[in-house]
Scaffold this active site. Structure first.
Site, short mmCIF file in Angstrom:
data_model
loop_
_atom_site.label_atom_id
_atom_site.label_comp_id
_atom_site.label_asym_id
_atom_site.label_seq_id
_atom_site.Cartn_x
_atom_site.Cartn_y
_atom_site.Cartn_z
N SER A 11 -10.46 0.44 -84.07
CA SER A 11 -9.39 0.14 -84.66
C SER A 11 -8.47 1.16 -85.99
O SER A 11 -9.75 1.46 -86.81
CB SER A 11 -9.52 -1.34 -85.59
OG SER A 11 -8.93 -1.32 -86.50
N LYS A 24 6.54 3.00 -88.72
CA LYS A 24 5.86 1.55 -89.71
C LYS A 24 4.95 2.33 -90.41
O LYS A 24 3.97 1.65 -91.33
CB LYS A 24 5.88 0.91 -88.10
CG LYS A 24 4.75 -0.82 -89.34
CD LYS A 24 5.25 -2.29 -88.47
CE LYS A 24 4.65 -1.87 -87.58
NZ LYS A 24 3.45 -3.13 -87.52
N SER A 25 3.12 3.13 -89.00
CA SER A 25 2.18 2.96 -90.21
C SER A 25 2.86 4.01 -90.62
O SER A 25 1.66 4.56 -92.20
CB SER A 25 1.44 3.91 -88.53
OG SER A 25 1.22 2.77 -87.96
N ASP A 69 -0.18 -0.76 -79.05
CA ASP A 69 1.42 -1.68 -79.25
C ASP A 69 2.33 -1.43 -78.36
O ASP A 69 2.88 -2.42 -78.53
CB ASP A 69 2.08 -0.81 -80.78
CG ASP A 69 1.11 -1.03 -81.95
OD1 ASP A 69 0.13 -2.30 -81.93
OD2 ASP A 69 1.08 -0.54 -83.08
N GLN A 108 -6.48 0.29 -87.98
CA GLN A 108 -6.84 -0.01 -89.28
C GLN A 108 -8.06 -0.43 -90.16
O GLN A 108 -8.64 -0.49 -91.36
CB GLN A 108 -6.61 -1.68 -89.40
CG GLN A 108 -4.76 -1.64 -89.02
CD GLN A 108 -3.99 -3.23 -88.65
OE1 GLN A 108 -4.79 -3.69 -88.59
NE2 GLN A 108 -2.87 -3.23 -88.12
N ARG A 133 1.17 3.87 -94.93
CA ARG A 133 0.30 5.02 -95.65
C ARG A 133 1.07 5.76 -96.62
O ARG A 133 0.30 5.99 -97.31
CB ARG A 133 -0.24 5.46 -94.05
CG ARG A 133 -1.53 4.73 -93.37
CD ARG A 133 -1.11 5.39 -91.94
NE ARG A 133 -2.30 5.01 -91.09
CZ ARG A 133 -2.40 4.25 -90.87
NH1 ARG A 133 -1.32 2.98 -90.79
NH2 ARG A 133 -3.54 3.55 -89.96
N ARG A 142 7.09 -8.22 -81.16
CA ARG A 142 6.58 -6.91 -79.92
C ARG A 142 7.17 -7.47 -78.76
O ARG A 142 7.53 -7.42 -77.24
CB ARG A 142 6.28 -6.45 -79.44
CG ARG A 142 5.01 -5.19 -80.79
CD ARG A 142 5.04 -3.95 -80.51
NE ARG A 142 4.37 -3.42 -81.35
CZ ARG A 142 4.56 -2.67 -82.36
NH1 ARG A 142 6.22 -2.63 -82.00
NH2 ARG A 142 3.74 -2.21 -83.87
N ARG A 185 -5.55 -13.71 -87.88
CA ARG A 185 -6.20 -12.84 -87.01
C ARG A 185 -7.50 -12.46 -88.02
O ARG A 185 -8.09 -12.64 -89.12
CB ARG A 185 -4.94 -11.12 -88.05
CG ARG A 185 -3.66 -11.39 -87.62
CD ARG A 185 -3.26 -11.06 -86.13
NE ARG A 185 -3.81 -9.41 -86.09
CZ ARG A 185 -2.51 -8.32 -85.91
NH1 ARG A 185 -1.28 -8.45 -86.68
NH2 ARG A 185 -3.56 -7.68 -85.41
N LYS A 241 -3.45 -9.62 -81.59
CA LYS A 241 -2.18 -8.96 -82.71
C LYS A 241 -1.75 -10.20 -82.87
O LYS A 241 -2.01 -11.19 -82.84
CB LYS A 241 -1.78 -7.79 -81.70
CG LYS A 241 -2.91 -6.97 -81.19
CD LYS A 241 -3.08 -5.79 -81.75
CE LYS A 241 -3.44 -4.63 -81.66
NZ LYS A 241 -3.37 -3.69 -83.52
C1 S3P Z 1 -1.68 0.42 -86.83
C2 S3P Z 1 -2.67 0.47 -85.84
C3 S3P Z 1 -2.86 -0.28 -84.32
C4 S3P Z 1 -2.12 -1.15 -84.27
C5 S3P Z 1 -0.88 -1.50 -85.58
C6 S3P Z 1 -0.82 -0.77 -86.36
C7 S3P Z 1 -2.45 1.20 -87.79
O1 S3P Z 1 -3.95 -1.99 -85.64
O2 S3P Z 1 -1.99 -2.21 -83.67
O3 S3P Z 1 0.64 -2.54 -84.92
O4 S3P Z 1 -0.40 1.69 -88.51
O5 S3P Z 1 -3.25 1.06 -88.13
P1 S3P Z 1 -5.57 -1.44 -85.03
O6 S3P Z 1 -5.91 0.06 -86.08
O7 S3P Z 1 -6.16 -3.28 -85.80
O8 S3P Z 1 -5.95 -1.73 -83.50
#
Ligand code: S3P
Length: 447
Positions: free
Chosen positions: A172, A24-25, A324, A174, A29, A402, A127, A351
């Site tokens: 983080s 997913k990440s 996660d 993100q 991206r 999850r 969030r 989360k």
């Molecule tokens: C993610 C980073 C994580 C994760 C999320 C996806 C990402 O969050 O929990 O499911 O793709 O960068 P944080 O960076 O806020 O910890």
């Protein structure tokens, strides 16, 4: 309203090879960076989940031409270069459940001459967005209403963007990625001092030859990015998602006499802490056929049932690399010999739902003694012979995919009669979850 699932039977022994959907990440991206590149970029095996679809839909609303050939399993994004989005008046972008979509995409809007409204679902509205509003404001963007730290909000960009120096202390990815993407649109050098977290954005920047320098200093990383450098279109094969894989790894560990191979999974060290943690607990998870793909480590994961999991005093250094996966790790700890301790996990309650609280609640429902430590830790008294016989119902968990998946794995490995509401929540990250459980592994789930 979709119906709850009913599980009354544990899974029978299995010996299989499976393929988990794309990461997913990396999928999100890829879409964002391809939208800023010049020309047609193509990704194979892009995850077809709601979080990724939300990102693609937002990009389409910003005028990006996207062709998703689901039969041939590729997605083609026709980028027009840096800061090339088409900003219509009164535009609303919907991130639905995806914080990654909103936190990363908003940073690419800091040049918008129009006010753009960003919205999300019930979970996403809770969030924290201050963590991106602060740095993006420093770059030059303005957010409305003032002093509001969550969705919905409006962002308006600026013609006068300036690079920033930013310190990120939450670990983080993100937040880090949000600053890194905003830096792309800014003349000059942006500097980031951050606690380590998953490094997919850094690896993609390096692969795309975006000027980036990374130095490690004690427990921090210093990242420097030079903005306004053109990105060439690129192709990418998305590996399988380790976070989705983790549910099947623990399913196998807690089942009897079973074996599983998960092919071509992304096992980047900044991301695959779950393997490290479970192996420290006595699992024998082995990585074979290791490869390096455009900077990302990929491997086949081999796992077999374990009769002797032991407790862990989990070092918080592993937290961000397994952020996660903690719900499913807590389930493994519930079957391990001894008392496990997980700490400094305050991010878990921030989360899609309050995951630390949910982990504790579900284990307690199962009769597993545990104690929450402040708002950041949990002690779990494991029971190696744990078998469940009662009725269990899981609902009102803000559709957290999850929480749903962890409950399903508990039902399939420990017994009892389970009713789990909102099974459709899994579509945010892992649409083929039930298909793999039923068709590939033969579990009996009443859907
Ligand atoms: C993610 C980073 C994580 C994760 C999320 C996806 C990402 O969050 O929990 O499911 O793709 O960068 P944080 O960076 O806020 O910890």
């Amino acid at each position: 309203m979709p119906k709850p699932i009913i599980i009354n039977n544990t899974i029978k022994k299995f010996d299989k090879k499976i393929k988990i959907e794309g990461d997913k990440s990396l999928s999100i991206r890829f879409a964002l960076l391809a939208s800023q590149a010049m020309g047609k970029s193509k990704a194979y095996n892009l995850l077809k989940s709601e979080d990724v679809i939300s990102t693609i839909n937002c990009l389409k609303k910003l005028g990006v031409k996207i062709q998703w050939n689901k039969k041939k399993n590729y997605c083609e994004i026709n980028g027009n270069g840096l800061d090339s989005y088409v900003y219509k008046k009164n535009l609303t972008l919907n991130g639905n459940n995806s914080a990654t979509c909103v936190r990363l995409l908003t940073s690419l809007l800091i040049g918008s001459p129009e006010k753009i409204k960003i919205i999300g679902d019930r979970s996403l509205k809770k969030r924290d967005m201050k963590r991106i509003i602060d740095p993006l404001t420093e770059f030059g963007a303005t957010f409305y209403p003032k002093n509001k730290n969550n969705l919905p909000f409006h962002i308006k960009g600026s013609n006068y963007l300036t690079p920033i120096n930013y310190v990120e202390l939450k670990g983080s990815s993100q937040c880090k990625s949000s600053v890194m993407l905003a830096a792309l649109l800014t003349n000059g050098e942006t500097k980031l001092k951050c606690k380590p977290s998953r490094n997919h954005t850094e690896l993609l920047f390096k692969y795309l030859k975006i000027p980036i320098k990374i130095k490690k200093i004690k427990n921090f990383e210093i990242i420097k990015i030079k903005g306004r450098q053109n990105i060439k279109a690129f192709n990418y094969n998305i590996p399988s998602d380790i976070s989705s894989s983790a549910f099947f790894i623990v399913l196998t560990l807690l089942s009897n006499n079973s074996k599983l191979i998960l092919e071509n999974v992304g096992v980047n060290k900044s991301r695959a802490g779950v393997i490290n943690i479970l192996n420290k607990m006595g699992a024998k998870i082995v990585l074979k056929n290791k490869k390096n793909y455009k900077g990302e480590e990929i491997a086949d994961i081999h796992v077999r049932s374990s009769k002797s999991l032991k407790s862990i005093n989990c070092s918080s250094k592993l937290n961000t690399s397994a952020i996660d996966e903690f719900l499913i790790i807590f389930l493994a700890a519930a079957k391990a010999k001894g008392v496990s301790y997980f700490k400094n996990l305050e991010e878990l309650n921030k989360k899609e739902s309050r995951r630390l609280d949910w982990g504790s609640k579900i284990l307690r429902m199962m009769g597993v003694k545990n104690k929450l430590i402040g708002n950041h830790g949990i002690k779990i008294w494991g029971q190696p012979n744990l078998k469940l016989n009662n009725k269990y119902e899981i609902k009102n968990y803000l559709r957290d995919h999850r929480v749903m998946a962890m409950s399903t794995i508990a039902a399939l490995t420990l017994g009892g009669k389970w009713k789990i509401h909102n099974p459709e929540s899994i579509k945010t990250s892992f649409p083929s979850f039930f298909k793999i459980l039923q068709k590939d592994l033969g579990s009996k789930i009443n859907i």
